[in-house]
Design an enzyme around this catalytic site. Structure first.
Site, mmCIF file in Angstrom:
data_model
loop_
_atom_site.group_PDB
_atom_site.id
_atom_site.type_symbol
_atom_site.label_atom_id
_atom_site.label_comp_id
_atom_site.label_asym_id
_atom_site.label_seq_id
_atom_site.Cartn_x
_atom_site.Cartn_y
_atom_site.Cartn_z
ATOM 1 N N ASP A 1 -9.613 10.781 8.432
ATOM 2 C CA ASP A 1 -9.842 10.272 7.085
ATOM 3 C C ASP A 1 -9.989 8.961 7.097
ATOM 4 O OD1 ASP A 1 -8.931 10.595 5.211
ATOM 5 O OD2 ASP A 1 -6.450 9.624 5.578
ATOM 6 N N VAL B 1 3.908 0.945 2.832
ATOM 7 C CA VAL B 1 4.040 0.197 3.397
ATOM 8 C C VAL B 1 4.400 -1.290 2.814
ATOM 9 C CG1 VAL B 1 2.080 -1.172 5.189
ATOM 10 C CG2 VAL B 1 0.978 1.416 4.408
ATOM 11 N N GLY C 1 -0.009 5.289 0.642
ATOM 12 C CA GLY C 1 -0.741 6.256 0.843
ATOM 13 C C GLY C 1 0.095 7.762 1.640
ATOM 14 N N GLY C 2 -0.737 9.328 2.215
ATOM 15 C CA GLY C 2 0.290 10.371 2.216
ATOM 16 C C GLY C 2 1.620 10.347 3.365
ATOM 17 N N PHE C 3 1.398 9.237 3.797
ATOM 18 C CA PHE C 3 2.194 9.550 5.333
ATOM 19 C C PHE C 3 3.695 8.064 4.147
ATOM 20 C CE2 PHE C 3 4.893 7.050 8.384
ATOM 21 C CZ PHE C 3 4.947 7.857 9.111
ATOM 22 N N GLY C 4 3.316 7.529 3.664
ATOM 23 C CA GLY C 4 4.889 6.879 2.975
ATOM 24 C C GLY C 4 3.626 5.192 2.293
ATOM 25 N N GLY D 1 1.288 -0.697 0.145
ATOM 26 C CA GLY D 1 -0.130 0.245 -0.367
ATOM 27 C C GLY D 1 0.759 0.781 -0.011
#
Length: 825
Positions: free
Chosen positions: A613, A503, A498-501, A496
């Site tokens: 979110d 996975v 996402g906005g954080f980084g 995955g």
């Protein structure tokens, strides 16, 4: 190195001197870069000179580029035909770095014309463009004819970095490029809000994209006739009813006044022409003149009106109203009260608030409150500019630069490149040494670190986890252990993004499967979200919330480690054709589980925790398809008991964001309820919440689905894989629940406990336990329902009442709270 620095300085000096050739009277830009990409010679367009594109340009860093050319003419080109006959083609991430001599707002204009070169049609290109921390274009595919994309950014660093990133197996191209200073007074810091809730503050920091710039009542105004190189289109194509409008031109009458609008705000050819009501001398005329413009939904827009009364013979003759999307934004506008002299220009700015429509309407009409004023209304010019969203994007995608190290530190691009090369060589040597060292000792380090850490292990569902106290700065899982667990963060293990980084699927030394979320150094979701996630998941334990196993805070790395969810995200099961389709019962159980997790967040402490979110990508499924809510990086502690909301900056995901929260920046638990309502329709229809490839009326899932729900035709948009498999009563109740979640105002939405109760009832209707559909005001005996309601959590708390009303009419949040709180405790 000395000759390199001299060459770079000489290039920049020549570029600045040549590009400053501008014969327009008005603003003289300090920074003025004009480049004809792919051209070996300078190109003169009107009174401006676009410089030849150097093969080894010191302001461009690119792995490889191709110079393309064509003799084909674009029939739609009205300005700068020569600029579209060459292009520079990029096959990898490429970066322009422009030295900025004067901080402040700058134009960025990108010219595209997808011609055919060596049998390759450049309309097949697909790429993204960013500047500083703003995403300008995402997965952009140029159309068949020429187009100019114009942006306005406030540059506060010594370099402006523009990055082109081709999509996988594709390429990028550019025909011409402008980076030009803008007068400070062009965009002020505030504007009136259309909803009349006050002024919008902070326009100076917004990135803007020009959507339309229109000359009312006049012809095309080319960049040659505008002091800032802008293009103004005629308004005839935007008028809804051309017969209601007439046009006047008195360019010579315009008188710019000190302290008012200037030629840089708009040229005399705009203020000297006007579209007015075609009242045909009828004193009883009462209609509006309206223009319609295409926009992207989900963004705020800055709308600038340009006025100049060139039609009145004396003061106080002209009084009219101004509308945006049928909202009266200025009542009884009297130009002579704003500018004492006739034919004196002025302008007004408004921000629309979050737009859920793909159309923006602008209207002018006569004032009805002043009986002695002749019915008339005018408009000279109009500008519509899209404002960046909360993620720093102008296209609805993620934010941020596409390459690292692009803000402001380097003195020269050459120095940066040399530094990167040296750094990479050193890094390679260090990585090799570290790898050999870690290969021998990482297991010992992991065991030693676990024995010394401040984390306290305990077991959840048979898996050893680690939880943290208040001090989590020392980390919990060694970086070396996570390197080994992810095979040095092998891209093939990415499950995955996402906005954080990213996975990664990982296996710890003891064989435990985990998911490791590694922060991207370019992400705007950095340390704050990292700490928030740890703090939140350290407080909460619930079977429908993803458990935090540990974290790593070493070597400038921020990594969060969670229990591994075998079946991935709900979003993946709805859209991925390679995964088995979920049955309606499975989907309902997933929704119910997610609602339980959210209900626990909203009710398990003195102050509610608001997820902020909620979306299908943040609902994960274990090996039994049990749902667990994940990603608490944006979560926020709710208001005190004596407050109704938390005032906070808007954050969330496009398509799921509560419009009331966006408008007022006031966060409540009902914001999560709205997002969950979008998820419900997503589950039912199995399509993305925003899909720009669809017809306009279908782009936004929530809007589209609500139309069918309100018309009683919801069955027409059900996922085809569920066709004929949902019982009508179950579908009806499900649609009603989702509709209530998406109410415009939070006070009209149910609590998540109410939603949970209704979803349990929807499942009962599908399972046919209730023999007949119940009227809204009827009562049901809990004993008649299946064990799923009687024993909500596999034998845990029973409900101590005999009858309850269907929550279509009454709130049952308190009753239902008793059902689920024991589970969360």
């Amino acid at each position: 190195m000395m000759w390199v620095k001299v060459e770079l300085k000489l290039f920049i000096w020549v570029l600045l001197v040549l590009s400053l050739v501008n014969l327009c009277i008005g603003f003289d830009p300090v920074d003025n870069y004009l480049i004809d990409c792919g051209s070996s010679t300078n190109t003169t367009v009107g009174n401006r000179v676009f410089l030849a594109d150097s093969t080894n340009s010191p302001i461009l860093s690119t792995p490889q580029s191709i110079f393309a050319n064509t003799s084909t003419n674009s029939t739609s080109v009205t300005y700068g035909l020569g600029l579209y006959q060459t292009a520079r083609v990029f096959n990898g991430t490429s970066v322009y770095t422009f030295p900025i001599l004067k901080h402040g707002r700058h134009w960025i204009r990108l010219y595209f014309f997808p011609f055919v070169f060596q049998s390759v049609n450049m309309s097949m290109a697909k790429f993204s463009v960013s500047a500083q921390n703003f995403a300008l274009l995402a997965n952009f595919q140029p159309e068949s004819d020429s187009v100019v994309k114009e942006y306005s950014l406030n540059i506060t660093s010594d370099n402006l970095v523009v990055t082109f990133k081709p999509a996988e197996n594709s390429f990028a191209f550019l025909n011409a490029l402008e980076v030009v200073s803008v007068p400070d007074e062009l965009i002020t810091d505030d504007a009136e809000k259309v909803d009349k809730s006050g002024k919008f503050q902070g326009l100076g920091n917004q990135a803007l994209e020009t959507v339309e710039r229109v000359n009312m009542g006049g012809p095309l105004v080319s960049p040659t006739n505008d002091t800032l190189g802008r293009t103004w289109l005629p308004d005839q194509d935007f008028l809804l009813h051309k017969n209601l409008a007439t046009f006047v031109s008195k360019i010579g009458a315009v008188k710019y006044a000190a302290g008012g609008a200037t030629r840089d705000i708009a040229p005399v050819s705009v203020y000297g022409t006007v579209t007015e009501m075609n009242s045909a001398d009828d004193p009883n005329s009462n209609f509006n003149v309206t223009w319609s413009f295409d926009i992207d939904s989900g963004f705020d827009y800055l709308v600038r009106f340009h006025f100049c009364d060139i039609v009145s013979m004396s003061a106080n003759q002209l009084i009219f109203n101004v509308f945006i999307n049928t909202v009266l934004v200025y009542k009884n506008l009297e130009p002579s009260q704003i500018e004492a002299n006739l034919a004196t220009p002025f302008y007004m700015d408004f921000t629309t608030g979050l737009s859920g429509s793909t159309k923006l309407l602008v209207s002018i009409g006569p004032s009805t409150s002043v009986s002695d004023a002749y019915p008339n209304a005018i408009l000279n010019g109009l500008e519509i500019m899209k404002m960046n969203n909360s993620k720093g994007s102008l296209n609805g995608a993620g934010s941020g630069s596409l390459t690292p190290g692009t803000s402001s530190g380097s003195k020269t691009t050459i120095g940066l490149i040399v530094g990167v090369i040296v750094g990479v060589l050193v890094a390679v040597v260090l990585v090799l040494v570290l790898f050999l060292f870690c290969r021998k000792r990482n297991r010992k380090l992991a065991r030693a670190n676990h024995s010394k850490t401040s984390w306290i292990p305990f077991s959840t569902n048979g898996v050893v986890s680690y939880t943290t106290g208040k001090n989590f700065g020392n980390g919990g899982i060694p970086f070396a252990a996570l390197q080994e667990a992810t095979n040095n963060f092998d891209e093939s293990l990415v499950i995955g993004v996402g906005g954080f980084g990213k996975v990664y699927k990982a296996v710890l030394g003891d064989g435990t499967k985990v998911a490791a979320k590694r922060a991207n150094p370019l992400s705007q979701q950095g340390l704050t979200e990292f700490r928030t996630e740890i703090e939140m998941l350290s407080q909460f334990r619930h079977r429908h919330l993803v458990s935090l196993i540990g974290f790593c805070d070493e070597h400038n790395e921020m990594i969060l480690v969670y229990e591994y969810m075998e079946n991935g995200t709900l979003k993946g099961h709805l859209y991925d054709s390679n995964l088995p389709s979920l049955s309606w019962k499975q989907r309902l159980e997933i929704c119910i589980g997610s609602a339980r997790g959210l209900h626990y967040l909203h009710t398990s402490a003195a102050k509610a925790t608001i997820h902020r979110d909620v979306k299908s990508a943040n609902i994960l499924l274990d090996e039994n398809l049990m749902a667990k809510v994940a990603d608490f990086g944006l979560s926020k502690v709710g208001p005190d008991l004596d407050q109704t909301h938390v005032s906070t900056a808007v954050k969330g995901s496009f398509g799921y964001l509560d419009p009331e929260y966006y408008r007022r920046q006031q966060l409540t638990e009902k914001s999560d309820v709205y997002s969950f309502g979008v998820v419900l329709f997503e589950v039912l229809c199995a399509r993305p919440v925003i899909d720009p490839s669809l017809p306009r009326e279908m782009v936004n899932l929530a809007e589209w689905a609500m139309k069918f729900q309100k018309s009683g035709q919801l069955e027409q948009i059900v996922d085809p894989k569920l066709a004929g498999k949902i019982k009508p009563d179950s579908l009806r109740k499900f649609g009603e629940t989702a509709e209530k979640c998406l109410s415009d105002y939070g006070v009209d939405r149910p609590t998540i406990g109410d939603v949970l109760w209704n979803l349990e009832y929807v499942l009962q209707l599908q399972e046919a336990v209730v023999p007949n559909d119940l009227n809204e005001d009827s009562t049901i005996n809990i004993g008649e329902l299946s064990p799923q309601v009687n024993n909500v959590t596999n034998g845990e708390t029973r409900l101590g009442v005999s009858t309850v009303n269907d929550l279509s009419g009454a709130s049952m949040s308190q009753v239902f709270s008793d059902l689920v709180k024991s589970e969360g405790r």
